[in-house]
Design a protein around this motif. Structure first.
Motif, PDB file in Angstrom:
ATOM      1  N   ASN A 967       0.816  -1.228   0.000  1.00  0.00           N
ATOM      2  CA  ASN A 967       0.000   0.000   0.000  1.00  0.00           C
ATOM      3  C   ASN A 967       0.842   1.267   0.000  1.00  0.00           C
ATOM      4  OD1 ASN A 967      -2.582  -1.452   0.232  1.00  0.00           O
ATOM      5  ND2 ASN A 967      -1.851  -1.973   2.301  1.00  0.00           N
ATOM      6  N   GLY A 968       1.879   1.279  -0.818  1.00  0.00           N
ATOM      7  CA  GLY A 968       2.699   2.473  -0.948  1.00  0.00           C
ATOM      8  C   GLY A 968       3.783   2.608   0.099  1.00  0.00           C
ATOM      9  N   GLY A 969       3.934   1.614   0.989  1.00  0.00           N
ATOM     10  CA  GLY A 969       5.013   1.663   1.972  1.00  0.00           C
ATOM     11  C   GLY A 969       6.368   1.506   1.302  1.00  0.00           C
ATOM     12  N   LYS A 970       7.369   2.191   1.849  1.00  0.00           N
ATOM     13  CA  LYS A 970       8.710   2.155   1.273  1.00  0.00           C
ATOM     14  C   LYS A 970       9.635   1.332   2.169  1.00  0.00           C
ATOM     15  CE  LYS A 970       7.462   4.991  -1.978  1.00  0.00           C
ATOM     16  NZ  LYS A 970       7.262   4.468  -3.355  1.00  0.00           N
ATOM     17  N   CYS A 971      10.427   0.457   1.547  1.00  0.00           N
ATOM     18  CA  CYS A 971      11.361  -0.384   2.289  1.00  0.00           C
ATOM     19  C   CYS A 971      12.603   0.420   2.649  1.00  0.00           C
ATOM     20  CB  CYS A 971      11.742  -1.601   1.441  1.00  0.00           C
ATOM     21  SG  CYS A 971      12.830  -2.768   2.298  1.00  0.00           S
ATOM     22  N   ARG A 972      12.996   0.370   3.935  1.00  0.00           N
ATOM     23  CA  ARG A 972      14.186   1.061   4.420  1.00  0.00           C
ATOM     24  C   ARG A 972      15.169   0.033   4.963  1.00  0.00           C
ATOM     25  NH1 ARG A 972      12.896   5.494   1.728  1.00  0.00           N
ATOM     26  NH2 ARG A 972      11.071   6.599   2.577  1.00  0.00           N
ATOM     27  N   GLU A 973      16.435   0.144   4.547  1.00  0.00           N
ATOM     28  CA  GLU A 973      17.454  -0.809   4.975  1.00  0.00           C
ATOM     29  C   GLU A 973      17.837  -0.585   6.441  1.00  0.00           C
ATOM     30  OE1 GLU A 973      18.870  -3.310   3.506  1.00  0.00           O
ATOM     31  OE2 GLU A 973      18.130  -3.080   1.459  1.00  0.00           O
ATOM     32  N   LYS A 974      18.090  -1.712   7.143  1.00  0.00           N
ATOM     33  CA  LYS A 974      18.655  -1.687   8.490  1.00  0.00           C
ATOM     34  C   LYS A 974      19.835  -2.647   8.501  1.00  0.00           C
ATOM     35  CE  LYS A 974      15.632  -2.233  11.808  1.00  0.00           C
ATOM     36  NZ  LYS A 974      14.462  -2.803  12.509  1.00  0.00           N
ATOM     37  N   TYR A 975      20.698  -2.529   9.504  1.00  0.00           N
ATOM     38  CA  TYR A 975      21.837  -3.451   9.551  1.00  0.00           C
ATOM     39  C   TYR A 975      21.344  -4.893   9.679  1.00  0.00           C
ATOM     40  CZ  TYR A 975      25.944  -5.970  11.138  1.00  0.00           C
ATOM     41  OH  TYR A 975      26.954  -6.899  11.249  1.00  0.00           O
ATOM     42  N   ASN A 976      20.422  -5.104  10.589  1.00  0.00           N
ATOM     43  CA  ASN A 976      19.817  -6.421  10.751  1.00  0.00           C
ATOM     44  C   ASN A 976      18.402  -6.364  10.205  1.00  0.00           C
ATOM     45  OD1 ASN A 976      21.894  -7.884  11.769  1.00  0.00           O
ATOM     46  ND2 ASN A 976      21.410  -7.484  13.913  1.00  0.00           N
ATOM     47  N   GLY A 977      18.255  -6.473   8.896  1.00  0.00           N
ATOM     48  CA  GLY A 977      16.921  -6.547   8.321  1.00  0.00           C
ATOM     49  C   GLY A 977      16.505  -5.272   7.634  1.00  0.00           C
ATOM     50  N   PHE A 978      15.230  -4.955   7.744  1.00  0.00           N
ATOM     51  CA  PHE A 978      14.651  -3.820   7.047  1.00  0.00           C
ATOM     52  C   PHE A 978      13.414  -3.386   7.813  1.00  0.00           C
ATOM     53  CE2 PHE A 978      12.131  -7.319   5.744  1.00  0.00           C
ATOM     54  CZ  PHE A 978      10.870  -6.818   5.473  1.00  0.00           C
ATOM     55  N   SER A 979      12.849  -2.241   7.414  1.00  0.00           N
ATOM     56  CA  SER A 979      11.567  -1.800   7.961  1.00  0.00           C
ATOM     57  C   SER A 979      10.769  -1.164   6.840  1.00  0.00           C
ATOM     58  CB  SER A 979      11.772  -0.807   9.103  1.00  0.00           C
ATOM     59  OG  SER A 979      12.397   0.371   8.629  1.00  0.00           O
ATOM     60  N   CYS A 980       9.457  -1.106   7.027  1.00  0.00           N
ATOM     61  CA  CYS A 980       8.564  -0.488   6.048  1.00  0.00           C
ATOM     62  C   CYS A 980       8.175   0.892   6.542  1.00  0.00           C
ATOM     63  CB  CYS A 980       7.317  -1.349   5.834  1.00  0.00           C
ATOM     64  SG  CYS A 980       7.648  -2.930   5.031  1.00  0.00           S
TER      65      CYS A 980
END
Length: 1270
Positions: A967-980
């Motif tokens: 639904n238009g959420g953007k993926c953001r990189e993290k050191y351990n994984g990611f977040s929306c």
């Protein structure tokens, strides 16, 4: 000496019998004497001989006389060379040569042994029939040390393979030593009673050791009785040994343990029973069971006598069988006392009932094994007799199979006897006549010996199973029966002569014995010597049945069933899957569930994957951070009074998981915490005077802890003591101020090694006005350290090494990888011959290869798309004794079946190499993540920190997981994984999937302002378009969900500074109308969707997409329409977006005005206008967003598809209060469930009702006064 007896000797500290020590010394240290070289010629025999100079007497090692060794007449699999050692001997090793100076040698062979020269047993090693490596030439000697020594008089060498350019040729030697033993023979009517002195007894130690052999499936081996039905009994029941223990309280001190199988095979079996304190160890052959009693087992309550072979007083104990033991005992010891030796010397402690001898008699029965469905045994009969009478015994695991087929005399008909669904069926058939069938018995495929007798005389036939009249059947036959001349047992020859032997069923696989035709017993040794009948694919003079469910290779409680060639595991309700129930069907953590797209809810997790710990239920709270919530049995605030050190208040907490499961979850988590609140009024935690705590808690390590919520271990302080904020600065806890008013010490315990809290003890509430209350929250754990644990391999020569992987019987490996390379080794572990290896063989091919001693096996998985696309791919490989399988991503797994009889143990001894090999060739370039072997995660990052060419971690998760952001959420990189990032989405939640919904009351208005009007007024000298060019739209993407029953209704309205607008309304008839006015001088374009009334109280999803003049509309994700605008293509200078009612005056059409008169009453959800989310802004960002709300407007879950009152699929359950301590003024006013709280609640309800009545009365009075004035 067998391994069980060795264990027994190590455990005993009293060995009073001097004979036994002699045996130990002789057997243990010098058991490698040559046994064959001094034997006479008569001790050698064989299946056949090529000539007198090739006779078995010439088969001594290194001898050149005769032809230089033994060779049979024909080289085939039915040949054997036999040695008679003269007496039972311990055999520790063998050696072989080929025929001297010839091309005749054996390359592999079996060993068989026997006490009597009949009823042979094959030598097993590693749970399989062991094939020994033989020779590669004629004269070199190959020695083979036996892993387990053999005690036998007769030994047979059975060639399996030989030089293809020669024939079978053997010279042999056997190594070992004299074996002495004490033997007693019980005839099934006798028993031996041993009485011992009470003073020599210990209540804490009891050890019994013996060996036995029998041909009977049932019988008492030993019994020790006591008062009130107490007893210990060892009993043979249907070929299995059962140990019954009943001492005192049957609920606490009772056990029924069954071990072994097929123990009625007339071969020796070892038994060891050990009792130490409250631990009982029960071992039969190599299989052990450990029983731990809840309390101490007091053997002193039993009688001071032991009976062997039976129970002298019938009815003294409630056992399953009343039969005495019929067979032999050997080396019978009780607490170091040689019982048989005492009996032989007629010692007074021994009393013998019945006939018992001190040598072991052998029942001379010759069994025959039908190895495959193509096996058969053809025996001659007497043709033309008016009676057919046949009997035999059989044992098998198969439900189906042909037992007997014979053609009847002078007819084209015949007689069949076969197994069907575990029952014996007998049929006669003749062309033109109805087939006659009779059935007897049930469950006959249980591996036990069963007898069958059939007779057919003239026109009547009968069938009996197990000599049981109730398991018999009789029937009339429509024709006279006369015997044929051949009886085919087990199957039919493959010679095409179907008229002689009819077999519409699969062949029999199992054992038969005691075959009689007419009244004459069949001599199967004559069959073996080819002087009677003929056969194919049989083993004569041994029963080769194997219990494939012992040991039970079905893991995690899987139920084992078997047929002749294989076993099967029923994994129902175990939580595991696969051929051996090895692999868990559940994820290992909430983090893993989250990243397969799951939302908050209850889930089973299996912390150690395929390890021994089972799955358990947790709540997964899928926020941006994933929380695992584990509840216990007492989450209420609990009040404590009248507790002191002599009479403390103690509470134990039981969790929904075992401590072992909790420990695994805590170890894998990044952080764990548990809120502990302690409320106090004159109730202290610490005593400053003597330093002894007045209240404490106990954690997982079972150690007393005196620090409290928010504090640190070993400091004996509360949170306020660390912060310096206690209400009395002289103390380190608020409660230690000891005031006569409520205070509290509350906070989170977060030292992982001490969690969870398992016990709380309170002792200081017995003084006047003293009271306390505590509340323990659930265990909360965040994240999963193993899920993102990764390493980057930067050179082909780099690798990580770990300790040897131990997965002898079951091995599973799982990991994620990403790469741009076309090939590379993921991991490799080598043994002397065995190995396991997983590699990327090509850009779209993964191979899993291994060798457990049966030759290399390889499973290959082809992917339809390249795997070197720099995205994460999942690999799971598993190898067990039944099969090997490989899975890549979500592709269907590939499976390779293992051989039913072969090596089963994967024996590795080198280091495990990850990302490369020891030879530094074929190294892997890329990233490996979350590597797990048999459920144990390898810490790649820690090892990578100290390894050149490898770096810890691996960036770039969004390329693989970005599709989880909806639904238009953007993926953001993290050191351990990611977040929306859901900032520009109308949704919220960890994956932007949670609907944001609100209920609109009558007249409610939500206005989202794109630009302030005063901007235009301040700059009126300039043309408006210069200010609003950035807000001129040629396309819109609009989506929202609504639910209402009111018409007409205004759903959505966007205004412009130029009198242009867009409105979405429900017309009077419930149809949806979209109105675009993009030219202030024209009437609006009106588009109606009339397929049904949408004011039906159901959820409706609307999506509108405009591209210049083209308008695309989608309703409820299935109705799609297309329209063309005529009023223009540009939406100029948009001003605001309105949900609900338009409050300011605007130049709008009449239908929109009617719809606006009531506004909107109902539910709106997930409203999106391009990248704006007005509903989300109004509910969650009112302080920062340009949004104005008027009227009744409340957040609701009405936008979910399950109904207006349902909870969202991503609703996160409240699991703890992170807001801080409770108000210290009166913390228990609404918390403690006391009488005052209940009374207060009742009073509050009464006052509320009175106020309501008063308000209603005032309202009625006002209406009346107004009416009077009118």
């Amino acid at each position: 000496m067998d391994s069980v007896t060795e264990i027994f000797l190590k455990l005993l500290f009293l060995l009073p019998v001097h004979n036994w020590n002699t045996i130990v010394a002789g057997n243990k240290y010098n058991c490698d004497d040559q046994l064959v070289s001094a034997l006479p010629q008569s001790s050698f025999s064989s299946s056949s001989e090529l000539s007198s100079s090739h006779s078995p007497g010439f088969a001594r090692l290194n001898r050149r006389d005769g032809a230089g060794g033994w060779s049979p007449l024909v080289s085939n699999k039915y040949q054997w060379l036999q040695i008679d050692l003269g007496e039972r001997t311990e055999i520790s090793a063998v050696a072989t040569q080929g025929g001297y100076g010839s091309s005749d040698w054996v390359t592999s062979y079996l060993l068989m042994f026997s006490d009597s020269g009949r009823n042979w047993k094959q030598y097993h090693q590693e749970e399989i029939i062991w094939a020994f490596s033989g020779n590669t030439n004629a004269d070199s000697v190959v020695h083979n040390k036996l892993q387990h020594s053999i005690k036998a008089r007769f030994l047979r060498f059975v060639p399996l393979d030989w030089n293809p350019n020669g024939r079978i040729g053997m010279r042999i030697e056997v190594y070992g030593c004299t074996y002495r033993s004490e033997v007693a023979d019980f005839d099934g009517k006798s028993c031996l009673l041993y009485r011992f002195n009470q003073k020599s007894m210990s209540a804490l130690k009891d050890v019994i050791s013996l060996k036995f052999k029998t041909i009977q499936s049932d019988g008492i081996l030993l019994h020790r009785g006591g008062q009130n039905g107490d007893h210990i009994t060892l009993e043979l029941v249907k070929g299995k040994l059962s140990l019954f223990i009943k001492l005192g309280d049957a609920k606490i001190h009772s056990a029924n343990i069954t071990l072994g199988s097929l123990l009625d095979d007339q071969h020796w079996h070892s038994v060891l029973i050990e009792h130490f304190n409250n631990q009982v160890n029960f071992t039969v052959d190599k299989h052990s069971h450990h029983f731990h009693a809840k309390g101490e087992l007091n053997y002193l309550d039993l009688d001071y006598e032991l009976s062997f072979g039976g129970i002298p007083v019938p009815g003294k104990s409630g056992t399953l069988s009343r039969k005495n033991f019929h067979g032999c005992f050997e080396n019978l010891y009780y607490n170091g006392v040689n019982i048989i030796d005492l009996a032989k010397r007629r010692k007074p402690q021994i009393y013998i009932m019945g006939n018992m001898s001190f040598s072991c008699s052998e029942a001379q029965m010759v069994p025959v094994t039908f190895l495959s469905s193509s096996s058969y045994l053809a025996l001659p009969g007497t043709s033309g007799q008016d009676e057919v009478s046949i009997s035999f015994q059989f044992r098998t695991w198969n439900k189906e199979g042909l037992l007997l087929s014979t053609k009847l005399h002078q007819t084209s008909g015949g007689l069949l006897l076969y197994l069907s669904d575990g029952k014996v069926k007998m049929s006669t058939y003749k062309p033109g006549k109805a087939q006659s069938d009779i059935t007897a018995g049930v469950g006959l495929n249980n591996g036990q010996w069963h007898s069958v007798s059939l007779s057919a005389k003239r026109s009547r036939m009968s069938l009996m199973v197990d000599n049981d009249v109730t398991s018999s059947a009789h029937a009339a036959v429509p024709t006279h029966i006369y015997s044929g001349d051949t009886y085919y047992f087990g199957g039919c020859p493959n010679n095409g002569n179907s008229s002689e032997c009819k077999s519409p069923f699969a062949g029999f696989q199992g054992c038969m014995r005691l075959i009689t035709i007419g009244s004459k017993a069949v001599d199967l040794i004559s069959v073996q010597k080819n002087s009677l009948g003929n056969f194919s694919n049989l083993q004569i003079d041994l029963c080769g049945i194997i219990d494939r469910c012992l040991p039970n290779y079905c893991e995690h409680g899987g139920e084992c069933t078997q047929a002749w060639n294989s076993f099967y595991c029923n994994c129902t309700n175990t939580g595991y899957m696969g051929a051996t129930c090895h692999y868990s069907i559940y994820e290992q953590s909430c983090e893993a569930y989250k990243h397969t797209g799951n939302t908050s809810g209850f889930y089973y997790i299996d912390s150690d994957g395929s390890g021994p710990l089972g799955p358990f239920l947790v709540y997964c709270n899928m926020t941006d951070t994933t929380w695992t919530v584990i509840q216990h049995n007492n989450t209420d605030l609990t009040r404590v009074k009248n507790a002191n050190r002599e009479n403390p208040h103690t509470v134990f907490f039981k969790y929904t998981a075992t401590l072992e499961q909790l420990q695994a979850t805590i170890n894998y988590a990044e952080h764990c915490e548990q809120e502990l609140a302690y409320h106090c009024k004159k109730s202290r935690l610490l005593n400053k005077r003597d330093g002894i705590p007045l209240s404490w808690w106990v954690g997982r390590t079972n150690e007393t802890q005196t620090y409290w919520g928010g504090s640190l271990p070993d400091v004996q302080k509360c949170a306020c003591g660390l912060e310096g904020s206690c209400i009395d600065s002289q103390h380190y806890c608020n409660c230690d101020a000891d005031r006569n008013e409520w205070a509290n010490d509350t906070g989170f315990l977060s030292y992982k090694e001490h969690l969870p809290v398992t016990e709380i003890v309170v002792t200081d509430t017995d003084r006047p006005n003293s009271e306390a209350a505590y509340k323990l929250g659930p265990l909360l754990c965040r994240g999963d350290r193993t899920f993102w644990n990764s390493a980057s391999f930067n050179t082909e020569a780099s690798y990580l090494h770990f300790p040897t992987f131990h997965g002898e019987l079951s091995a599973d490996v799982s990991f994620f990888f990403k790469t741009t390379a076309s090939s590379g080794m993921f991991l490799e572990n080598l043994g002397i011959k065995d190995f396991i290896r997983i590699e990327l063989h090509s850009p779209s091919e993964v191979t899993f290869s291994f060798d457990v001693g049966n030759g290399p096996f390889e499973v290959t998985m082809q992917s339809p798309t390249p795997l070197n696309d720099n995205q994460w791919h999942y690999v799971k490989a598993e190898r067990n004794i039944k099969e090997a399988l490989l899975q890549v991503d979500q592709l269907p797994q590939r499976t390779l079946t293992a051989p039913s009889d072969g090596h089963i143990r994967l024996q590795l001894n080198s280091q495990l190499f990850v990302g490369g090999t020891a030879s530094r060739q074929k190294g892997f370039l890329g990233c490996i993540r979350s590597l797990q072997l048999n459920g144990i995660a390898l810490d790649l990052e820690e090892r990578a920190k100290i390894t050149p060419g490898v770096e810890p971690g691996c960036p770039g998760h969004c390329s693989s997981y970005g599709n989880l952001c909806h639904n238009g959420g953007k993926c953001r990189e993290k050191y351990n994984g990611f977040s929306c990032d859901c900032a520009f989405s109308a949704y919220t939640g960890p994956f932007c999937k949670k609907e944001i919904s609100a209920y609109f009351g009558a007249g409610t208005s939500v206005v989202y302002n794109f630009q302030e009007y005063y901007t235009l007024a301040k700059n009126s000298s300039s043309h408006a378009s210069s200010f609003y060019a950035d807000m001129t739209l040629i396309r819109e993407v609009i989506s929202f969900t609504f639910r209402t029953t009111r018409t007409p209704s205004l759903l959505f309205y966007v205004s412009s500074f130029y009198q242009e607008y867009l409105s979405v309304i429900l017309a009077k008839n419930g149809s949806l109308q979209i109105r675009y006015k993009l030219d202030s001088h024209q009437d609006p374009d009106v588009f109606s969707i009339n397929f049904k009334s949408m004011a039906d109280g159901l959820l409706h999803h609307v999506k509108i997409n405009r591209e210049e003049e083209m308008l695309y509309v989608e309703i409820n994700q299935n109705e799609r329409m297309q329209f063309v605008l005529s009023s223009g293509t540009e939406f100029n200078a948009i001003k605001s977006l309105v949900l609900g009612k338009i409050l300011e005056s605007n130049d709008i059409d009449q239908d929109t005005m009617k719809a606006n008169s009531l506004g909107f009453i109902g539910c709106l959800s997930s409203v999106q206008f391009n990248h704006f989310a007005p509903l989300k802004a109004a509910l969650h960002h009112t302080s920062s967003a340009p949004v104005t709300v008027k009227g009744r407007f409340t957040e609701s879950n009405c936008g979910t598809s399950t109904g207006a009152d349902s909870t969202s699929s991503e609703t996160t359950h409240s699991f703890a209060d992170h807001s801080g301590p409770i108000d210290e003024g009166e913390p228990l006013a609404n918390a403690i469930r006391s009488d005052s709280a209940i009374i207060g609640g009742v009073i509050a309800v009464v006052i509320f009702i009175l106020l309501c009545i008063t308000a209603i009365a005032v309202r009625i009075y006002k209406k009346k006064s107004v009416y009077k004035k009118k």
